[in-house]
Design a protein around this motif. Structure first.
Motif, short mmCIF file in Angstrom:
data_model
loop_
_atom_site.label_atom_id
_atom_site.label_comp_id
_atom_site.label_asym_id
_atom_site.label_seq_id
_atom_site.Cartn_x
_atom_site.Cartn_y
_atom_site.Cartn_z
N ASP A 149 0.84 -1.21 0.05
CA ASP A 149 -0.09 0.00 -0.03
C ASP A 149 0.76 1.29 -0.05
O ASP A 149 0.30 2.47 -0.39
CB ASP A 149 -1.01 0.06 1.26
CG ASP A 149 -0.31 -0.14 2.57
OD1 ASP A 149 -1.00 0.13 3.44
OD2 ASP A 149 0.96 -0.14 2.61
N ALA A 150 2.19 1.31 0.55
CA ALA A 150 2.94 2.42 0.66
C ALA A 150 4.50 1.82 0.35
O ALA A 150 5.15 1.83 1.07
CB ALA A 150 2.89 3.09 1.95
N PRO A 151 4.49 1.53 -1.05
CA PRO A 151 5.86 1.05 -1.34
C PRO A 151 7.12 1.87 -0.96
O PRO A 151 8.10 1.13 -0.63
CB PRO A 151 5.81 0.69 -2.95
CG PRO A 151 4.75 1.64 -3.25
CD PRO A 151 3.74 1.76 -1.99
N GLU A 152 6.97 3.27 -0.88
CA GLU A 152 8.01 4.13 -0.60
C GLU A 152 8.61 3.91 0.73
O GLU A 152 9.79 4.26 1.05
CB GLU A 152 7.53 5.56 -0.82
CG GLU A 152 6.40 6.13 0.26
CD GLU A 152 5.05 5.66 0.02
OE1 GLU A 152 5.03 4.84 -0.87
OE2 GLU A 152 4.34 6.21 0.74
N LEU A 153 7.83 3.18 1.70
CA LEU A 153 8.47 2.91 2.95
C LEU A 153 9.23 1.91 3.09
O LEU A 153 10.22 1.94 4.16
CB LEU A 153 7.08 2.69 3.82
CG LEU A 153 6.02 3.79 4.37
CD1 LEU A 153 4.91 3.07 5.06
CD2 LEU A 153 6.49 4.82 5.22
N ILE A 154 9.56 1.12 1.97
CA ILE A 154 10.31 0.04 2.13
C ILE A 154 12.01 0.55 2.28
O ILE A 154 12.80 0.07 2.98
CB ILE A 154 10.28 -0.95 0.91
CG1 ILE A 154 8.83 -1.58 0.95
CG2 ILE A 154 11.08 -1.92 0.76
CD1 ILE A 154 8.63 -2.32 2.15
N ASP A 155 12.21 1.41 1.41
CA ASP A 155 13.54 2.35 1.36
C ASP A 155 13.76 2.83 2.85
O ASP A 155 14.82 2.70 3.33
CB ASP A 155 13.57 3.08 0.35
CG ASP A 155 13.49 2.46 -1.00
OD1 ASP A 155 12.88 3.21 -1.87
OD2 ASP A 155 13.92 1.33 -1.22
N TRP A 156 12.86 3.40 3.44
CA TRP A 156 13.07 3.74 4.99
C TRP A 156 13.47 2.66 5.80
O TRP A 156 14.47 2.69 6.55
CB TRP A 156 11.72 4.70 5.27
CG TRP A 156 12.19 5.32 6.57
CD1 TRP A 156 12.75 6.46 6.70
CD2 TRP A 156 11.94 4.46 7.94
NE1 TRP A 156 12.84 6.68 8.28
CE2 TRP A 156 12.30 5.79 8.77
CE3 TRP A 156 11.35 3.26 8.44
CZ2 TRP A 156 12.37 5.32 10.39
CZ3 TRP A 156 11.39 3.20 9.79
CH2 TRP A 156 11.80 4.15 10.73
N TYR A 157 12.61 1.75 5.79
CA TYR A 157 12.86 0.64 6.48
C TYR A 157 14.23 -0.16 6.19
O TYR A 157 14.90 -0.59 7.23
CB TYR A 157 12.00 -0.58 6.56
CG TYR A 157 10.80 -0.22 7.37
CD1 TYR A 157 9.78 0.68 6.87
CD2 TYR A 157 10.96 -0.56 8.72
CE1 TYR A 157 8.56 1.01 7.74
CE2 TYR A 157 9.60 -0.34 9.56
CZ TYR A 157 8.68 0.62 9.19
OH TYR A 157 7.61 0.93 9.85
N LEU A 158 14.60 -0.05 4.99
CA LEU A 158 15.98 -0.58 4.51
C LEU A 158 17.05 -0.02 5.21
O LEU A 158 18.16 -0.39 5.61
CB LEU A 158 16.02 -0.68 2.98
CG LEU A 158 15.51 -1.70 2.22
CD1 LEU A 158 15.75 -1.36 0.76
CD2 LEU A 158 16.01 -3.22 2.52
N GLN A 159 17.13 1.45 5.39
CA GLN A 159 17.97 2.29 6.08
C GLN A 159 18.18 2.11 7.62
O GLN A 159 19.07 2.47 8.12
CB GLN A 159 17.58 3.76 5.80
CG GLN A 159 17.59 4.27 4.43
CD GLN A 159 16.86 5.77 4.05
OE1 GLN A 159 16.95 6.28 5.39
NE2 GLN A 159 17.02 5.81 2.89
N GLN A 160 17.06 1.15 8.14
CA GLN A 160 17.12 0.99 9.53
C GLN A 160 18.02 -0.30 9.90
O GLN A 160 18.06 -0.59 11.34
CB GLN A 160 15.67 0.98 10.13
CG GLN A 160 14.81 1.88 9.77
CD GLN A 160 15.33 3.43 10.08
OE1 GLN A 160 15.97 3.67 11.21
NE2 GLN A 160 15.40 4.22 8.89
N LYS A 161 18.43 -1.17 9.13
CA LYS A 161 19.12 -2.33 9.32
C LYS A 161 20.26 -2.11 10.06
O LYS A 161 20.97 -1.09 9.98
CB LYS A 161 19.67 -3.08 7.88
CG LYS A 161 18.58 -3.52 7.06
CD LYS A 161 18.77 -4.50 6.12
CE LYS A 161 19.84 -3.95 5.07
NZ LYS A 161 20.45 -4.83 4.17
N ARG A 162 20.42 -3.17 11.10
CA ARG A 162 21.59 -2.94 12.07
C ARG A 162 22.52 -3.81 11.64
O ARG A 162 22.21 -5.07 11.09
CB ARG A 162 21.07 -3.26 13.53
CG ARG A 162 20.06 -2.19 14.00
CD ARG A 162 20.87 -1.05 14.36
NE ARG A 162 20.19 -0.05 14.93
CZ ARG A 162 19.25 0.93 14.26
NH1 ARG A 162 19.38 1.00 12.78
NH2 ARG A 162 18.59 1.88 14.87
#
Length: 652
Positions: A639-652
């Motif tokens: 529903d909001a594919p643009e959020l995926i890139d934000w979550y990718l940046q949160q990887k530890r």
């Protein structure tokens, strides 16, 4: 796949003295087959299910009121029919082991002063007395008795007394909040609640009187509550105690004979609960006969536990490993109950307890092993572990580095296992006649037709696939609670591959028959072996006015750690400051579980969903574990594919 060197290999004496070797020799004589090693025995066990499970029955001399006829009357999943016409009782298999020279149960708290030993005779007496009390309260076959209890001897007594009547047992540890416990136990409409006044953890007392009152109010079907004193020296209920409440001392007074009721092979023994990833936790119902056979096989043959052993697994009544440890009584072993923090007062407290009780098998989690390694603990140097023979590991994947740490610093082989609440046992683990390879599970258990499937349902070797079971096991659920047409049960395991059990784990089966675990393929939160669904967290956090939505992930790390972040979408005007973080943590601790307070709380711009509104927990978890987002996600379906890139940046 390149074959590493084993970190442990059985000696000739190990093989000769193992119970499974005696069993294999017996099978060769009785069935005129050749099973010269474990893998040939395993192959026979899954290719001849009827013969295998009949052999377990006969080898262990399972007691029943009726003779064995057919073994597997209907070979299908779901809906397999095992041992039709058989009548028996789990408690009968326990009673046959009574002896005077070893205790049945040893209890430890966080200080040695709390140690208690219960003899087999006292176990029988208390179980008989409590069964008589339950019977006088109207409890009979099919009725439900529930526990809200720590891991104490009284919990074992309560279960056995319930089972002896043909009633159904279920329990939650007291680290569950009252709402979380009600979500589970309340489904069963129980007639009796057995509870303690509180528990101790990390040097602190946790009073549970308010939670007990909330439970009693939320379960109107209750007629009786039995209260165990844990924080007070005694519970005084004379002249003014709540109606329907009696003390443990009163409930277990006297010497009523213990006479287990014969029930059908698949009569419900207990209900254990799923993690509740979506909606209410599922109540998974297991039968007397299936549990007896599965646990005899797993405890005696796979783990080589017998009447001279002391079996200690760090667990909680909320977790199926509690049920698995109680199975030590089926083979006459002494079981150790521990109510406390494994790292209190020192990080090596479990090793100290192991030494104190001369445990021969210790079970713990990868997280605890990692904590010991980071703290520089050397258990074999600091404690007398001369009785210890095996360290069992479950709860999550044990990395190779931690496995090697055990070999060097403890000096015994590792029996790393995986299975689940679903079968209240293990699919894969060790055997005393099979090598241990670092970071791997040694072998499928006997009778477990294990495969790794690719997306098309084709068995694969040497590559990652879904853990599936292609033939029935007697400890598979007989049903889910409140699932009259079996749809929830079918959808949980058989929706992806019809007639084949899909468990929800990613595995690789190596050419040598060992198994690599890659974590859950669903979104269950699994911290130190204590599983909880994300739904429990959401129900707590999303009630806060500052939070509009939340997403929680539990991701296993390459070093054996476990990262559990909570992403929160803030309401307009809200700020994620220290005060709000403290409120969120307190809410989770009080309304869900203190074991599942997140490692980090991160303000997020939103939570991505499928087009049907399901949060993308599993794909984001896999991204955090290193998977390529574009390979595991169809962004057009989000529903909001643009959020995926934000979550990718949160990887530890």
């Amino acid at each position: 796949m390149e074959s590493p060197q084993p970190q442990w290999e059985p000696t000739r004496d190990d093989v000769r003295n193992a119970r499974i070797t005696d069993y294999a020799s017996w099978v060769e004589r009785e069935y005129s087959v050749s099973v010269p090693d474990y893998h040939s025995l395993w192959r026979w066990s899954v290719e001849h299910l009827d013969d295998f499970w009949r052999s377990v029955w006969d080898y262990f001399g399972v007691r029943s009121a009726t003779p064995v006829g057919e073994v597997l009357a209907q070979d299908r999943m779901p809906g397999a029919v095992w041992f039709p016409g058989i009548r028996l009782n789990y408690v009968d298999q326990v009673l046959r082991n009574e002896r005077a020279d070893r205790p049945a149960i040893v209890y430890s708290g966080e200080t040695a002063a709390e140690d208690v030993t219960m003899s087999w005779a006292e176990l029988r007496r208390q179980v008989g007395a409590l069964a008589a009390t339950l019977r006088s309260s109207g409890v009979g076959p099919g009725d439900r008795v529930v526990g809200y209890l720590p891991n104490i001897p009284e919990t074992v007594v309560a279960f056995l007394a319930t089972a002896s009547l043909g009633a159904i047992w279920a329990a939650c540890g007291q680290d569950y909040s009252a709402p979380a416990a009600l979500d589970r136990l309340g489904q069963l409409e129980p007639s009796v609640l057995i509870t303690a006044d509180g528990y101790r953890f990390g040097g602190k007392q946790h009073d549970r009187h308010e939670s007990i009152a909330e439970l009693r109010a939320g379960m109107p079907s209750l007629t009786t509550t039995v209260l165990v004193p844990r924080l007070a020296a005694a519970v005084d209920l004379e002249g003014g105690g709540p109606e329907g409440v009696m003390s443990w001392a009163e409930a277990t007074a006297g010497d009523a004979p213990l006479e287990p009721v014969d029930v059908d092979f698949d009569h419900p023994l207990w209900v254990v609960f799923s993690s509740g990833t979506t909606g209410l936790p599922k109540g998974i119902v297991h039968g007397h006969g299936g549990v007896i056979l599965e646990h005899l096989k797993s405890v005696a043959l796979q783990m080589d536990i017998g009447p001279e052993d002391t079996f200690f697994w760090y667990t909680s009544p909320s977790w199926m490993m509690w049920n698995f440890q109680v199975a030590g009584l089926l083979v006459g072993a002494t079981v150790v109950c521990y109510d406390g923090n494994p790292g209190y007062p020192d990080v090596d407290s479990l090793w100290a307890l192991t030494a104190r009780h001369r445990a021969t098998v210790l079970g713990t989690s990868p997280g605890y092993v990692l904590a010991c390694a980071k703290a520089g603990v050397v258990p074999r140097r600091d404690h007398d572990l001369s009785a210890l023979r095996t360290v069992g590991i479950t709860g999550s994947t044990l990395p190779a580095s931690s496995s090697l740490w055990i070999a060097e610093n403890v000096g015994v082989p590792v029996a790393s296992i995986t299975g689940g609440t679903d079968v209240v046992s293990a699919f894969i683990g060790g055997a005393p006649t099979v090598p241990v390879w670092p970071g791997e599970l040694s072998t499928p258990f006997l009778g477990v037709a294990l495969e790794a499937y690719d997306e098309g349902g084709v068995p694969i070797r040497g590559d990652v696939g879904e853990l599936v079971i292609t033939k029935p096991m007697p400890s598979m659920p007989i049903r889910f609670w409140n699932d009259p047409d079996g749809k929830r049960y079918h959808d949980a395991y058989f929706d992806d591959f019809p007639g084949v059990w899909r468990h929800g784990d990613w595995i690789t089966i190596t050419e040598r028959g060992s198994v690599l675990m890659h974590g859950r393929s669903d979104s269950t939160l699994n911290r130190n072996g204590i599983r909880m669904g994300s739904a429990d967290i959401y129900q707590a956090v999303e009630r806060l006015p500052e939070i509009t939505e939340a997403l929680v992930i539990g991701a296993e790390q390459p070093d054996g750690g476990y990262w559990m972040p909570l992403f929160v979408v803030l309401a307009d005007g809200a700020v994620l400051d220290g005060a709000l973080e403290d409120r969120i943590k307190a809410t989770i601790r009080e309304q869900a579980s203190p074991r599942h307070v997140p490692d980090e709380i991160i303000a997020a711009p939103g939570v991505p969903h499928t087009r049907t509104g399901k949060k993308l927990e599993v794909p984001i978890k896999r991204m955090f574990q290193g998977a390529d987002a574009d390979r595991i996600l169809d962004r057009s379906a989000i529903d909001a594919p643009e959020l995926i890139d934000w979550y990718l940046q949160q990887k530890r």
